[in-house]
Scaffold this motif. Sequence first.
Motif, mmCIF file in Angstrom:
data_model
loop_
_atom_site.group_PDB
_atom_site.id
_atom_site.type_symbol
_atom_site.label_atom_id
_atom_site.label_comp_id
_atom_site.label_asym_id
_atom_site.label_seq_id
_atom_site.Cartn_x
_atom_site.Cartn_y
_atom_site.Cartn_z
ATOM 1 N N UNK A 38 26.430 70.949 52.039
ATOM 2 C CA UNK A 38 25.669 70.591 53.011
ATOM 3 C C UNK A 38 25.179 70.734 53.634
ATOM 4 N N UNK A 39 25.627 72.310 54.691
ATOM 5 C CA UNK A 39 25.266 72.580 55.331
ATOM 6 C C UNK A 39 24.286 74.058 55.644
ATOM 7 N N UNK A 40 23.346 73.463 54.709
ATOM 8 C CA UNK A 40 22.622 74.651 55.132
ATOM 9 C C UNK A 40 21.652 74.949 56.299
ATOM 10 N N UNK A 41 21.365 73.685 57.092
ATOM 11 C CA UNK A 41 20.808 73.633 58.429
ATOM 12 C C UNK A 41 18.868 74.126 58.386
ATOM 13 N N UNK A 42 18.989 74.974 58.547
ATOM 14 C CA UNK A 42 17.279 75.213 57.969
ATOM 15 C C UNK A 42 17.298 76.403 56.979
ATOM 16 N N UNK A 43 18.365 77.117 56.333
ATOM 17 C CA UNK A 43 18.494 78.085 55.801
ATOM 18 C C UNK A 43 18.661 77.349 54.069
ATOM 19 N N UNK A 44 17.686 78.192 53.006
ATOM 20 C CA UNK A 44 17.536 77.744 52.115
ATOM 21 C C UNK A 44 17.636 78.646 50.721
ATOM 22 N N UNK A 45 18.609 78.088 49.518
ATOM 23 C CA UNK A 45 19.229 79.424 48.570
ATOM 24 C C UNK A 45 18.321 79.133 47.804
ATOM 25 N N UNK A 46 17.626 80.545 47.232
ATOM 26 C CA UNK A 46 16.622 80.815 46.247
ATOM 27 C C UNK A 46 15.332 80.420 46.956
ATOM 28 N N UNK A 47 15.827 81.279 48.496
ATOM 29 C CA UNK A 47 13.901 81.090 48.241
ATOM 30 C C UNK A 47 13.559 82.251 48.104
ATOM 31 N N UNK A 48 11.868 82.529 48.436
ATOM 32 C CA UNK A 48 12.102 83.476 47.158
ATOM 33 C C UNK A 48 12.733 85.425 47.848
ATOM 34 N N UNK A 49 12.572 85.404 49.268
ATOM 35 C CA UNK A 49 13.651 86.631 49.271
ATOM 36 C C UNK A 49 14.772 86.590 48.355
ATOM 37 N N UNK A 50 15.345 85.488 48.183
ATOM 38 C CA UNK A 50 16.649 85.408 47.246
ATOM 39 C C UNK A 50 15.990 85.630 45.747
ATOM 40 N N UNK A 51 14.872 85.082 46.046
ATOM 41 C CA UNK A 51 14.413 85.708 44.110
ATOM 42 C C UNK A 51 14.294 87.464 43.741
ATOM 43 N N UNK A 52 13.966 87.535 45.066
ATOM 44 C CA UNK A 52 13.805 89.245 44.729
ATOM 45 C C UNK A 52 14.909 89.722 44.169
ATOM 46 N N UNK A 53 15.853 89.297 44.602
ATOM 47 C CA UNK A 53 17.344 90.346 44.741
ATOM 48 C C UNK A 53 17.514 89.327 43.426
ATOM 49 N N UNK A 54 17.458 88.397 43.340
ATOM 50 C CA UNK A 54 17.992 87.302 41.637
ATOM 51 C C UNK A 54 17.424 88.450 40.745
ATOM 52 N N UNK A 55 16.196 88.563 40.874
ATOM 53 C CA UNK A 55 15.028 88.952 40.281
ATOM 54 C C UNK A 55 16.209 90.908 39.589
ATOM 55 N N UNK A 56 15.746 91.535 40.655
ATOM 56 C CA UNK A 56 16.041 92.954 40.653
ATOM 57 C C UNK A 56 17.869 93.160 39.079
ATOM 58 N N UNK A 57 18.718 91.672 39.680
ATOM 59 C CA UNK A 57 20.207 91.530 39.212
ATOM 60 C C UNK A 57 19.788 91.463 37.191
ATOM 61 N N UNK A 58 18.299 90.094 37.661
ATOM 62 C CA UNK A 58 18.236 89.464 36.269
ATOM 63 C C UNK A 58 19.556 88.767 35.505
ATOM 64 N N UNK A 59 19.535 87.847 37.880
ATOM 65 C CA UNK A 59 20.543 86.791 37.257
ATOM 66 C C UNK A 59 19.784 85.649 37.443
ATOM 67 N N UNK A 60 20.550 84.476 36.573
ATOM 68 C CA UNK A 60 19.774 82.879 36.603
ATOM 69 C C UNK A 60 20.685 82.471 38.154
ATOM 70 N N UNK A 61 19.531 82.018 39.114
ATOM 71 C CA UNK A 61 19.834 81.189 40.202
ATOM 72 C C UNK A 61 20.848 80.165 40.069
ATOM 73 N N UNK A 62 20.214 79.250 38.623
ATOM 74 C CA UNK A 62 21.393 78.028 38.912
ATOM 75 C C UNK A 62 23.102 78.452 38.051
ATOM 76 N N UNK A 63 22.854 79.618 37.609
ATOM 77 C CA UNK A 63 24.361 80.331 37.060
ATOM 78 C C UNK A 63 24.995 80.725 38.512
ATOM 79 N N UNK A 64 24.159 81.517 39.271
ATOM 80 C CA UNK A 64 25.087 81.576 39.860
ATOM 81 C C UNK A 64 25.428 80.384 41.332
ATOM 82 N N UNK A 65 24.546 79.539 41.016
ATOM 83 C CA UNK A 65 24.792 78.149 42.274
ATOM 84 C C UNK A 65 25.966 77.844 41.384
ATOM 85 N N UNK A 66 26.160 77.603 40.372
ATOM 86 C CA UNK A 66 27.357 77.192 39.276
ATOM 87 C C UNK A 66 29.053 77.980 39.717
#
Length: 147
Positions: A38-66
């Motif tokens: 709850x300390x992310x301020x204006x930053x967001x996890x799984x934004x379009x930039x994050x989605x680029x690396x998640x796609x490159x890795x082939x890793x699910x955002x929610x699985x990584x979040x866990x």
Amino acid sequence: MNNITDLTQRPPRSMRTRLGGYALLPRMLDKGRAEIAGKNGEYHYNCPLDQRILEYLGVDAEALRKELAAGKGDGEILEWIRSNQKNKHTDAEIEAWSDAAGKRVPEGESIEFFNEIRTATAPHRSDITTWADLLDVDDYVTFGGKA
């Protein structure tokens, strides 16, 4: 949880910072940990930039979040990614992808968005041409620096 990043007090790591050779990854991990806390301020996890690396890795955002929520450090997360990623890459491919990510410029519909942020953050800085440049200066200015 000792891996909490308080993004209300300081920015996440630069997208140029690498973990396991991957640019963007440390920044995404910082945002994920901060959002969980709850300390992310204006930053967001799984934004379009994050989605680029998640796609490159082939890793699910929610699985990584866990995994982040379990309190794992960077090394443990990297190990988890290597064990769970769908897309395997050689060190040379990772380096090339990360180099390209750091040099990426806005294109298409993102040009207007890029220019809005640059104008608001660093209006007199014509040297800000890549997304990495823009994020670095935006982070710096957001926390009191002068562009």
